[in-house]
Design an enzyme around this catalytic site. Structure first.
Site, PDB file in Angstrom:
ATOM      1  N   ARG A 114       0.845  -1.192   0.000  1.00  0.00           N
ATOM      2  CA  ARG A 114       0.000   0.000   0.000  1.00  0.00           C
ATOM      3  C   ARG A 114       0.881   1.244   0.000  1.00  0.00           C
ATOM      4  O   ARG A 114       1.922   1.275   0.657  1.00  0.00           O
ATOM      5  CB  ARG A 114      -0.904   0.018   1.227  1.00  0.00           C
ATOM      6  CG  ARG A 114      -1.977  -1.036   1.201  1.00  0.00           C
ATOM      7  CD  ARG A 114      -2.918  -0.929   2.373  1.00  0.00           C
ATOM      8  NE  ARG A 114      -2.293  -1.329   3.616  1.00  0.00           N
ATOM      9  CZ  ARG A 114      -1.755  -0.520   4.505  1.00  0.00           C
ATOM     10  NH1 ARG A 114      -1.785   0.780   4.331  1.00  0.00           N
ATOM     11  NH2 ARG A 114      -1.204  -0.988   5.605  1.00  0.00           N
TER      12      ARG A 114
ATOM     13  N   TYR B 195      -1.349  -3.467  -6.872  1.00  0.00           N
ATOM     14  CA  TYR B 195      -1.070  -4.312  -5.710  1.00  0.00           C
ATOM     15  C   TYR B 195      -2.089  -4.153  -4.588  1.00  0.00           C
ATOM     16  O   TYR B 195      -2.443  -3.030  -4.197  1.00  0.00           O
ATOM     17  CB  TYR B 195       0.323  -3.993  -5.141  1.00  0.00           C
ATOM     18  CG  TYR B 195       0.883  -5.142  -4.329  1.00  0.00           C
ATOM     19  CD1 TYR B 195       1.603  -6.152  -4.948  1.00  0.00           C
ATOM     20  CD2 TYR B 195       0.663  -5.238  -2.963  1.00  0.00           C
ATOM     21  CE1 TYR B 195       2.107  -7.224  -4.213  1.00  0.00           C
ATOM     22  CE2 TYR B 195       1.157  -6.304  -2.224  1.00  0.00           C
ATOM     23  CZ  TYR B 195       1.882  -7.300  -2.863  1.00  0.00           C
ATOM     24  OH  TYR B 195       2.364  -8.358  -2.132  1.00  0.00           O
TER      25      TYR B 195
ATOM     26  N   LYS C  55      -9.484  -2.139   1.732  1.00  0.00           N
ATOM     27  CA  LYS C  55      -9.142  -0.972   2.556  1.00  0.00           C
ATOM     28  C   LYS C  55      -9.926   0.260   2.106  1.00  0.00           C
ATOM     29  O   LYS C  55     -10.353   1.069   2.929  1.00  0.00           O
ATOM     30  CB  LYS C  55      -7.639  -0.707   2.488  1.00  0.00           C
ATOM     31  CG  LYS C  55      -6.782  -1.890   2.902  1.00  0.00           C
ATOM     32  CD  LYS C  55      -7.036  -2.306   4.319  1.00  0.00           C
ATOM     33  CE  LYS C  55      -6.106  -3.410   4.751  1.00  0.00           C
ATOM     34  NZ  LYS C  55      -6.389  -3.878   6.109  1.00  0.00           N
TER      35      LYS C  55
ATOM     36  N   HIS D 115     -10.907  -2.010  11.560  1.00  0.00           N
ATOM     37  CA  HIS D 115      -9.809  -2.872  11.105  1.00  0.00           C
ATOM     38  C   HIS D 115      -9.635  -3.991  12.137  1.00  0.00           C
ATOM     39  O   HIS D 115      -8.688  -3.991  12.914  1.00  0.00           O
ATOM     40  CB  HIS D 115      -8.550  -1.997  10.996  1.00  0.00           C
ATOM     41  CG  HIS D 115      -7.398  -2.640  10.304  1.00  0.00           C
ATOM     42  ND1 HIS D 115      -6.102  -2.208  10.461  1.00  0.00           N
ATOM     43  CD2 HIS D 115      -7.331  -3.672   9.436  1.00  0.00           C
ATOM     44  CE1 HIS D 115      -5.296  -2.947   9.721  1.00  0.00           C
ATOM     45  NE2 HIS D 115      -6.014  -3.846   9.093  1.00  0.00           N
TER      46      HIS D 115
ATOM     47  N   SER E 268      -1.265  -3.440  10.814  1.00  0.00           N
ATOM     48  CA  SER E 268      -0.903  -4.418   9.791  1.00  0.00           C
ATOM     49  C   SER E 268       0.285  -5.266  10.234  1.00  0.00           C
ATOM     50  O   SER E 268       1.226  -4.750  10.836  1.00  0.00           O
ATOM     51  CB  SER E 268      -0.513  -3.690   8.506  1.00  0.00           C
ATOM     52  OG  SER E 268      -1.528  -2.805   8.158  1.00  0.00           O
ATOM     53  N   ALA E 269       0.192  -6.552   9.894  1.00  0.00           N
ATOM     54  CA  ALA E 269       1.298  -7.485  10.128  1.00  0.00           C
ATOM     55  C   ALA E 269       1.704  -7.594  11.606  1.00  0.00           C
ATOM     56  O   ALA E 269       2.886  -7.660  11.933  1.00  0.00           O
ATOM     57  CB  ALA E 269       2.499  -7.130   9.250  1.00  0.00           C
ATOM     58  N   CYS E 270       0.721  -7.578  12.497  1.00  0.00           N
ATOM     59  CA  CYS E 270       0.977  -7.781  13.941  1.00  0.00           C
ATOM     60  C   CYS E 270       0.371  -9.089  14.416  1.00  0.00           C
ATOM     61  O   CYS E 270       0.091  -9.248  15.603  1.00  0.00           O
ATOM     62  CB  CYS E 270       0.370  -6.649  14.755  1.00  0.00           C
ATOM     63  SG  CYS E 270       1.455  -5.259  14.989  1.00  0.00           S
TER      64      CYS E 270
ATOM     65  N   LYS F  12      -2.622 -10.481  13.239  1.00  0.00           N
ATOM     66  CA  LYS F  12      -4.084 -10.513  13.265  1.00  0.00           C
ATOM     67  C   LYS F  12      -4.623 -11.817  12.670  1.00  0.00           C
ATOM     68  O   LYS F  12      -5.511 -12.452  13.235  1.00  0.00           O
ATOM     69  CB  LYS F  12      -4.636  -9.315  12.482  1.00  0.00           C
ATOM     70  CG  LYS F  12      -5.675  -8.645  13.274  1.00  0.00           C
ATOM     71  CD  LYS F  12      -6.072  -7.264  12.959  1.00  0.00           C
ATOM     72  CE  LYS F  12      -6.853  -7.075  11.710  1.00  0.00           C
ATOM     73  NZ  LYS F  12      -6.172  -6.272  10.725  1.00  0.00           N
TER      74      LYS F  12
ATOM     75  N   ASN G  73      -3.072 -14.624  12.452  1.00  0.00           N
ATOM     76  CA  ASN G  73      -2.758 -15.727  13.368  1.00  0.00           C
ATOM     77  C   ASN G  73      -3.774 -15.805  14.504  1.00  0.00           C
ATOM     78  O   ASN G  73      -4.251 -16.886  14.857  1.00  0.00           O
ATOM     79  CB  ASN G  73      -1.360 -15.543  13.980  1.00  0.00           C
ATOM     80  CG  ASN G  73      -0.258 -15.723  12.958  1.00  0.00           C
ATOM     81  OD1 ASN G  73      -0.516 -16.151  11.838  1.00  0.00           O
ATOM     82  ND2 ASN G  73       0.958 -15.386  13.336  1.00  0.00           N
TER      83      ASN G  73
ATOM     84  N   ASP H 113      -9.645  -9.467   9.127  1.00  0.00           N
ATOM     85  CA  ASP H 113      -9.097  -8.122   8.862  1.00  0.00           C
ATOM     86  C   ASP H 113     -10.086  -6.978   9.103  1.00  0.00           C
ATOM     87  O   ASP H 113      -9.667  -5.918   9.532  1.00  0.00           O
ATOM     88  CB  ASP H 113      -8.598  -8.059   7.408  1.00  0.00           C
ATOM     89  CG  ASP H 113      -7.690  -6.864   7.150  1.00  0.00           C
ATOM     90  OD1 ASP H 113      -6.864  -6.552   8.019  1.00  0.00           O
ATOM     91  OD2 ASP H 113      -7.819  -6.235   6.085  1.00  0.00           O
TER      92      ASP H 113
ATOM     93  N   ARG I 182       2.083 -12.045  -0.348  1.00  0.00           N
ATOM     94  CA  ARG I 182       0.740 -12.342   0.162  1.00  0.00           C
ATOM     95  C   ARG I 182       0.160 -13.626  -0.403  1.00  0.00           C
ATOM     96  O   ARG I 182       0.503 -14.049  -1.504  1.00  0.00           O
ATOM     97  CB  ARG I 182      -0.208 -11.191  -0.243  1.00  0.00           C
ATOM     98  CG  ARG I 182       0.178  -9.829   0.317  1.00  0.00           C
ATOM     99  CD  ARG I 182      -0.279  -9.680   1.742  1.00  0.00           C
ATOM    100  NE  ARG I 182       0.064  -8.394   2.311  1.00  0.00           N
ATOM    101  CZ  ARG I 182      -0.659  -7.788   3.262  1.00  0.00           C
ATOM    102  NH1 ARG I 182      -1.751  -8.332   3.727  1.00  0.00           N
ATOM    103  NH2 ARG I 182      -0.259  -6.632   3.757  1.00  0.00           N
TER     104      ARG I 182
ATOM    105  N   ASN J 189      -1.734 -17.677  23.337  1.00  0.00           N
ATOM    106  CA  ASN J 189      -2.522 -16.457  23.569  1.00  0.00           C
ATOM    107  C   ASN J 189      -3.944 -16.797  24.020  1.00  0.00           C
ATOM    108  O   ASN J 189      -4.649 -15.951  24.569  1.00  0.00           O
ATOM    109  CB  ASN J 189      -2.552 -15.582  22.307  1.00  0.00           C
ATOM    110  CG  ASN J 189      -1.184 -14.995  21.989  1.00  0.00           C
ATOM    111  OD1 ASN J 189      -0.334 -14.908  22.883  1.00  0.00           O
ATOM    112  ND2 ASN J 189      -0.960 -14.617  20.749  1.00  0.00           N
TER     113      ASN J 189
HETATM  114  C1  OXD Z   1      -3.046  -4.402   5.906  1.00  0.00           C
HETATM  115  C2  OXD Z   1      -3.655  -5.549   5.222  1.00  0.00           C
HETATM  116  O1  OXD Z   1      -2.056  -3.858   5.407  1.00  0.00           O
HETATM  117  O2  OXD Z   1      -4.561  -6.153   5.798  1.00  0.00           O
HETATM  118  O3  OXD Z   1      -3.550  -4.044   6.964  1.00  0.00           O
HETATM  119  O4  OXD Z   1      -3.255  -5.843   4.094  1.00  0.00           O
HETATM  120 MN    MN Z   2      -5.306  -5.117   7.489  1.00  0.00          MN
END
Ligand code: OXD
Ligand code: MN
Length: 597
Positions: free
Chosen positions: A70, A211, A220, A240, A262-264, A266, A268, A287, A379, A507
């Protein structure tokens, strides 16, 4: 056209866009498997896609190396008044932006087909769902949209003659001519990329990128930026957030919606395999959540998407077995590596690295290579129905009642494993002050700490100060039915750089504590930052983890928290008079509690 379209406004807009962009042909997508197969075959033929021998009906794409994520710097919220976009969004006046983009759009689809992609965000029969139509010159976008949304003929039928739809124009920004005919991933240069939103009209114009979130406009652009602004006007929420159902051994269900940048992790968490015996998790979404108050006064959520567009690196049978099962077939991979036997590969997938792969740039790669084989933001696009733990009723048009909100981020220090808010206003404060160290999901520096309120910083389609107020207003509407709010940090480390918490399936122990707090059966201590469990309050049965790390991960260190106060005050100050007084009151109260402790 394989179906009849009677919607005059839709026909007019499609016609006008084609006049402007000048495609060679217009294709109205029906969403069928045959259409998908045909487009994929065309893309394989021109070398844009590679069919994967090891995964039925799955394909690998390699994007242009400049078009990999993005582009937040080229993302615009175009409102009549700049103040309505707020200080956290890029703004250009609608007239100027439309004039600039109209020039770019002129003739931009020459030599290409313009696809009309009707899609529904959410089950077609849901009162929470909405319809969009994307016009795109990218067959890759069509195939992804078919996985990520409910797409095609049924949507046109639902729209009827006059139904409401959100229009979204997308072009890769590269007409097909002698100079571009051999490019497998044509796109525009960065300064010509525009990801534009006109929230007052509910309109999206995207140009120059093929992309992910720049191009799959349901995700988004519509489901977050335009929907958040629409929700503010109409009294609902577009967030989100993943949606997850937990069931305890007695059969009681809890619905959790969680927001992380993003990429934390979610995806998982959305597909967690609980390690606590008797607890079951089901995935509803990974998401985005659209939420409206229901007739009983509770907040009901749907997942507006139909697939997962997940970050591949780091995904493995060890970290997310359910995601690995989901993408076994009928999936699209973008910018991963390709193995010699025709499968995908990325850093962090199970097993030893293969002796040789083709990297995401199409070059030979061996474990001795210094570059990554898969791009860090590569991705997978996979249908939600293929997830082994997708909830049986995940498409319930009425949604699920949310019991718990979780916010969080990636913080190596300061923030404990889990904190429960004192009340709704304090929960809104937790969401508004969420912060995370940045990752590769957006273009920019990796590893900086950035405040990412509600994980919505790049996705809020209006002034974020007003968005904070919307959260207070929703709490006022929901009253005692409002979900309980928690804040988590799975990523705390000790001074030696070691993880203080094992994460992943473990978790579930933290989630269990939250459910028990809801039921009033688990303990906690009151600290200046909220209620925090001691290690005795969390079910640690069967967890083999050093006790000193557990104590450290739960520790609230008031002196370490003190510098957060001026940092938050500085962050808040940018919102000026749009900052709700209720947030300032929360910050003052936190400062007073920290000083008193
Ligand atoms: C993000 C996604 O970047 O979900 O948050 O792709
Ligand atoms: Mn996202």
């Amino acid at each position: 056209m394989s179906y009849e379209v009677k919607h005059a406004a839709l026909l007019k807009w499609v016609h006008e866009t084609a006049e402007l962009t000048q495609p060679d042909a217009i294709h109205w997508c029906d969403g069928s498997q045959a259409e998908y197969d045909q487009l994929m075959a065309q893309m394989v033929e021109i070398g844009m896609a590679t069919a994967l021998k090891k995964r039925p009906n799955s394909f690998l794409f390699r994007s242009d190396p400049s078009d990999v994520a993005r582009v937040e710097a080229r993302t615009f919220i175009s409102t009549t008044n700049k103040a309505d976009a707020g200080p956290t969004n890029n703004w250009i006046a609608p007239d100027l932006l439309k004039a600039t983009m109209t020039d770019l759009y002129w003739g931009c689809m020459k030599g290409r087909t313009m696809y009309v992609i009707p899609f529904s965000m959410g089950p077609l029969d849901s009162p929470i769902a909405a319809i969009g139509v994307e016009l795109s010159d990218s067959p890759y976008v069509v195939c992804n949209m078919r996985i990520m949304t409910r797409m095609g003929k049924t949507v046109i039928e639902k729209l009827g003659d006059t139904g409401r739809f959100f229009p979204a124009v997308h072009s890769i920004g590269s007409p097909c001519d002698d100079t571009t005919i051999n490019q497998v991933w044509p796109c525009a240069e960065i300064d010509h990329k525009y990801i534009s939103h006109f929230p007052e009209e509910g309109l999206i114009w995207s140009y120059g990128s093929g992309y992910g979130g720049n191009a799959l406009l349901g995700k988004k652009c519509l489901a977050l930026r335009i929907a958040s602004a629409t929700g503010k006007r109409e009294g609902w929420m577009a967030e989100h957030m993943l949606i997850l159902r937990l069931t305890n051994p007695a059969g009681r269900q809890y619905h959790i919606a969680a927001a992380f940048p993003s990429a934390c992790g979610k995806t998982n968490l959305a597909m967690i395999t609980p390690t606590i015996p008797g607890w079951k998790a089901e995935c509803i979404g990974d998401d985005i959540a659209w939420m409206k108050p229901g007739p009983d006064g509770r907040l009901y959520a749907i997942n507006p998407e139909a697939g997962f567009f997940g970050v591949a690196p780091g995904t493995s049978y060890a970290t997310n077995p359910m995601a690995m099962e989901t993408m076994k077939e009928n999936s699209i991979f973008t910018n991963t590596a390709l193995t010699d036997d025709g499968d995908v590969w990325w850093e962090g997938i199970d097993g030893a690295p293969p002796a040789h792969v083709i990297d995401w740039k199409g070059r030979d790669w061996t474990p001795a290579s210094k570059d990554l084989a898969a791009h860090a933001n590569s991705r997978f696009t996979a249908p939600a129905t293929q997830c082994p733990i997708i909830a049986r009723d995940w498409e319930n048009p009425l949604g699920v009642p949310i019991d718990i909100f979780i916010f969080g981020g990636r913080r190596a220090s300061v923030v404990p494993l889990v904190t429960e808010s004192f009340n709704w206003d304090h929960g809104v404060f937790m969401g508004a002050t969420a912060a995370s160290e940045t990752t590769a999901a957006n273009i920019g520096a990796v590893g900086n700490l950035r405040r990412d309120p509600f994980a919505m910083m790049p996705f809020c389609g209006y002034n974020m100060g007003d968005y904070f107020q919307h959260w207070f207003d929703m709490g006022d509407t929901l009253g005692s039915n409002a979900p309980k709010v928690f804040y988590v940090n799975w990523f705390r480390k000790n001074t030696a750089g070691k993880w203080l918490w094992p994460g992943y399936g473990e978790n579930s122990r933290v989630l269990k504590w939250m459910c028990e707090r809801l039921d009033g059966t688990a303990g906690a201590v009151e600290t200046p930052i909220g209620f925090v469990p001691t290690e005795a309050d969390i079910d640690l049965n069967g967890l083999d983890w050093p006790i000193d790390r557990l104590q450290e991960v739960l520790k609230v260190d008031a002196p370490a928290w003190l510098p957060e106060v001026p940092d938050i005050a500085k962050f808040f100050s940018q919102f000026g008079d749009r900052l709700p007084a209720r947030l300032t009151a929360q910050l003052d109260a936190l400062a007073a509690r920290l000083k008193a402790s």
